[in-house]
Scaffold this motif. Sequence first.
Motif, mmCIF file in Angstrom:
data_model
loop_
_atom_site.group_PDB
_atom_site.id
_atom_site.type_symbol
_atom_site.label_atom_id
_atom_site.label_comp_id
_atom_site.label_asym_id
_atom_site.label_seq_id
_atom_site.Cartn_x
_atom_site.Cartn_y
_atom_site.Cartn_z
ATOM 1 N N ALA A 90 -99.378 -64.896 -59.875
ATOM 2 C CA ALA A 90 -98.012 -64.677 -60.364
ATOM 3 C C ALA A 90 -96.996 -65.564 -59.649
ATOM 4 C CB ALA A 90 -97.630 -63.209 -60.194
ATOM 5 N N ILE A 91 -97.149 -65.742 -58.333
ATOM 6 C CA ILE A 91 -96.172 -66.576 -57.615
ATOM 7 C C ILE A 91 -96.593 -68.039 -57.573
ATOM 8 C CG2 ILE A 91 -95.235 -64.707 -56.230
ATOM 9 C CD1 ILE A 91 -96.922 -65.591 -53.906
ATOM 10 N N GLY A 92 -97.840 -68.312 -57.977
ATOM 11 C CA GLY A 92 -98.286 -69.691 -58.120
ATOM 12 C C GLY A 92 -98.744 -70.376 -56.854
ATOM 13 N N VAL A 93 -98.840 -69.670 -55.748
ATOM 14 C CA VAL A 93 -99.257 -70.279 -54.487
ATOM 15 C C VAL A 93 -99.757 -69.179 -53.556
ATOM 16 C CG1 VAL A 93 -96.990 -70.121 -53.375
ATOM 17 C CG2 VAL A 93 -98.559 -71.932 -52.711
ATOM 18 N N GLY A 94 -100.648 -69.544 -52.639
ATOM 19 C CA GLY A 94 -101.064 -68.586 -51.618
ATOM 20 C C GLY A 94 -102.541 -68.313 -51.570
ATOM 21 N N ASP A 95 -102.872 -67.449 -50.648
ATOM 22 C CA ASP A 95 -104.245 -67.029 -50.416
ATOM 23 C C ASP A 95 -104.211 -65.530 -50.158
ATOM 24 O OD1 ASP A 95 -106.943 -67.164 -50.064
ATOM 25 O OD2 ASP A 95 -106.884 -68.156 -48.114
ATOM 26 N N VAL A 96 -105.342 -64.859 -50.260
ATOM 27 C CA VAL A 96 -105.398 -63.416 -50.023
ATOM 28 C C VAL A 96 -106.232 -63.122 -48.783
ATOM 29 C CG1 VAL A 96 -105.086 -62.828 -52.441
ATOM 30 C CG2 VAL A 96 -107.377 -63.069 -51.546
ATOM 31 N N ARG A 97 -105.858 -62.036 -48.103
ATOM 32 C CA ARG A 97 -106.611 -61.603 -46.921
ATOM 33 C C ARG A 97 -106.586 -60.092 -46.821
ATOM 34 N NH1 ARG A 97 -104.395 -65.984 -42.571
ATOM 35 N NH2 ARG A 97 -105.310 -67.777 -43.596
ATOM 36 N N LEU A 98 -107.752 -59.539 -46.529
ATOM 37 C CA LEU A 98 -107.861 -58.116 -46.244
ATOM 38 C C LEU A 98 -107.442 -57.916 -44.800
ATOM 39 C CD1 LEU A 98 -108.780 -55.249 -46.974
ATOM 40 C CD2 LEU A 98 -111.085 -55.901 -46.258
ATOM 41 N N SER A 99 -106.476 -57.041 -44.581
ATOM 42 C CA SER A 99 -105.953 -56.856 -43.232
ATOM 43 C C SER A 99 -105.301 -55.485 -43.109
ATOM 44 C CB SER A 99 -104.925 -57.939 -42.913
ATOM 45 O OG SER A 99 -104.298 -57.667 -41.693
ATOM 46 N N THR B 140 -98.342 -69.355 -47.809
ATOM 47 C CA THR B 140 -98.089 -68.017 -48.329
ATOM 48 C C THR B 140 -99.405 -67.238 -48.332
ATOM 49 O OG1 THR B 140 -96.294 -68.829 -49.705
ATOM 50 C CG2 THR B 140 -97.271 -66.720 -50.333
ATOM 51 N N ILE B 141 -99.361 -66.029 -47.783
ATOM 52 C CA ILE B 141 -100.542 -65.174 -47.716
ATOM 53 C C ILE B 141 -100.199 -63.821 -48.335
ATOM 54 C CG2 ILE B 141 -102.230 -64.049 -46.208
ATOM 55 C CD1 ILE B 141 -102.484 -67.010 -46.029
ATOM 56 N N VAL B 142 -101.103 -63.309 -49.162
ATOM 57 C CA VAL B 142 -100.964 -61.976 -49.727
ATOM 58 C C VAL B 142 -101.994 -61.088 -49.023
ATOM 59 C CG1 VAL B 142 -101.051 -60.554 -51.800
ATOM 60 C CG2 VAL B 142 -100.216 -62.915 -51.934
ATOM 61 N N TYR B 143 -101.496 -60.160 -48.209
ATOM 62 C CA TYR B 143 -102.359 -59.241 -47.468
ATOM 63 C C TYR B 143 -102.528 -57.954 -48.262
ATOM 64 C CZ TYR B 143 -101.452 -62.245 -43.430
ATOM 65 O OH TYR B 143 -101.358 -63.312 -42.572
ATOM 66 N N TYR B 144 -103.748 -57.434 -48.292
ATOM 67 C CA TYR B 144 -103.998 -56.149 -48.929
ATOM 68 C C TYR B 144 -104.739 -55.277 -47.917
ATOM 69 C CZ TYR B 144 -108.528 -58.321 -49.988
ATOM 70 O OH TYR B 144 -109.737 -58.974 -49.898
ATOM 71 N N SER B 145 -104.351 -53.997 -47.837
ATOM 72 C CA SER B 145 -104.879 -53.124 -46.797
ATOM 73 C C SER B 145 -106.112 -52.337 -47.221
ATOM 74 C CB SER B 145 -103.791 -52.154 -46.334
ATOM 75 O OG SER B 145 -103.302 -51.401 -47.428
ATOM 76 N N ASP B 146 -106.406 -52.325 -48.528
ATOM 77 C CA ASP B 146 -107.564 -51.597 -49.038
ATOM 78 C C ASP B 146 -108.370 -52.562 -49.913
ATOM 79 O OD1 ASP B 146 -109.407 -49.857 -50.101
ATOM 80 O OD2 ASP B 146 -107.953 -48.532 -51.062
ATOM 81 N N ALA B 147 -109.672 -52.612 -49.696
ATOM 82 C CA ALA B 147 -110.522 -53.546 -50.447
ATOM 83 C C ALA B 147 -110.415 -53.325 -51.962
ATOM 84 C CB ALA B 147 -111.969 -53.410 -49.991
ATOM 85 N N ALA B 148 -110.058 -52.119 -52.375
ATOM 86 C CA ALA B 148 -109.917 -51.831 -53.804
ATOM 87 C C ALA B 148 -108.720 -52.557 -54.414
ATOM 88 C CB ALA B 148 -109.766 -50.325 -54.011
ATOM 89 N N ASN B 149 -107.805 -53.047 -53.573
ATOM 90 C CA ASN B 149 -106.605 -53.728 -54.075
ATOM 91 C C ASN B 149 -106.719 -55.252 -54.033
ATOM 92 O OD1 ASN B 149 -105.377 -51.272 -54.533
ATOM 93 N ND2 ASN B 149 -104.443 -51.222 -52.507
ATOM 94 N N GLU B 150 -107.918 -55.768 -53.809
ATOM 95 C CA GLU B 150 -108.088 -57.220 -53.776
ATOM 96 C C GLU B 150 -107.732 -57.846 -55.116
ATOM 97 O OE1 GLU B 150 -111.427 -60.672 -52.915
ATOM 98 O OE2 GLU B 150 -112.029 -58.570 -52.872
ATOM 99 N N ASP B 151 -108.080 -57.174 -56.211
ATOM 100 C CA ASP B 151 -107.765 -57.722 -57.523
ATOM 101 C C ASP B 151 -106.254 -57.845 -57.734
ATOM 102 O OD1 ASP B 151 -107.447 -54.969 -57.493
ATOM 103 O OD2 ASP B 151 -108.226 -54.658 -59.520
ATOM 104 N N VAL B 152 -105.503 -56.889 -57.217
ATOM 105 C CA VAL B 152 -104.042 -56.932 -57.314
ATOM 106 C C VAL B 152 -103.504 -58.092 -56.483
ATOM 107 C CG1 VAL B 152 -101.918 -55.687 -56.773
ATOM 108 C CG2 VAL B 152 -103.862 -54.474 -57.783
ATOM 109 N N ALA B 153 -104.022 -58.246 -55.269
ATOM 110 C CA ALA B 153 -103.571 -59.335 -54.400
ATOM 111 C C ALA B 153 -103.832 -60.690 -55.051
ATOM 112 C CB ALA B 153 -104.269 -59.247 -53.049
ATOM 113 N N ARG B 154 -104.988 -60.852 -55.669
ATOM 114 C CA ARG B 154 -105.306 -62.119 -56.341
ATOM 115 C C ARG B 154 -104.402 -62.334 -57.555
ATOM 116 N NH1 ARG B 154 -109.228 -64.555 -53.944
ATOM 117 N NH2 ARG B 154 -110.686 -63.383 -52.654
ATOM 118 N N GLY B 155 -104.040 -61.261 -58.243
ATOM 119 C CA GLY B 155 -103.109 -61.367 -59.365
ATOM 120 C C GLY B 155 -101.717 -61.776 -58.906
ATOM 121 N N ILE B 156 -101.303 -61.302 -57.748
ATOM 122 C CA ILE B 156 -99.990 -61.669 -57.216
ATOM 123 C C ILE B 156 -99.965 -63.140 -56.827
ATOM 124 C CG2 ILE B 156 -98.424 -61.276 -55.266
ATOM 125 C CD1 ILE B 156 -99.092 -58.288 -55.586
ATOM 126 N N VAL B 157 -101.074 -63.630 -56.280
ATOM 127 C CA VAL B 157 -101.159 -65.067 -55.963
ATOM 128 C C VAL B 157 -100.983 -65.885 -57.236
ATOM 129 C CG1 VAL B 157 -102.721 -66.906 -55.208
ATOM 130 C CG2 VAL B 157 -102.522 -64.830 -53.854
#
Length: 183
Positions: A154-163, A135-152
């Motif tokens: 919340a769902i209990g699994v995954g990694d984040v990537r700026l894309s 599971t990957i959480v992609y975020y399109s703006d570097a300012a939303n990295e904190d949100v992407a990490r929070g979603i990881v």
Amino acid sequence: MANFPKDRFDTLPDDLVRVGAHRAPKRAGAGWITFAWAALATGVLVGAGLIGVGILDSSLSFTEPTSEAAPGGTTVPTAEPVTDPATVADREITVTVLNGTATAGLQDDAATVLEDQGWTIGSQASSSATDITQTIVYYSDAANEDVARGIVLAIGVGDVRLSDAYQGAPVTVVVGSDFVPAG
């Protein structure tokens, strides 16, 4: 208008199929040769166009989205995860959830988990790929990295990537086979 006298070329016998040397019978396979030349010309033009666009537009990339990885291959945390969606309500972030597996409805399960914790779900759909394992959480703006990490979290699994692979979606969750729905 001028009147020319008739000669032997003005009258032709009825049984003559061809008239003139330029009307020789077609060679066998002439249609395939024409098709091959047309295909070659199309390939050359498309290739030249892609190269031209690649030179003119530096943002064009034919690679997969990448993450910020440390030398050991682990993702380097750079932002504190958001655990309460209400704290970022002013950003108006909606989460897109895509199912990257062959398991039907997995995107609905992940979206329910996120909605139960207060995240706003924008849309849910199946991904074009059905063989995603992580599971990957992609975020399109570097300012939303904190949100992407929070979603990881919340769902209990995954990694984040700026894309920029998911234009128009601030945060996109691609659910892999490592996601196990509760219940």
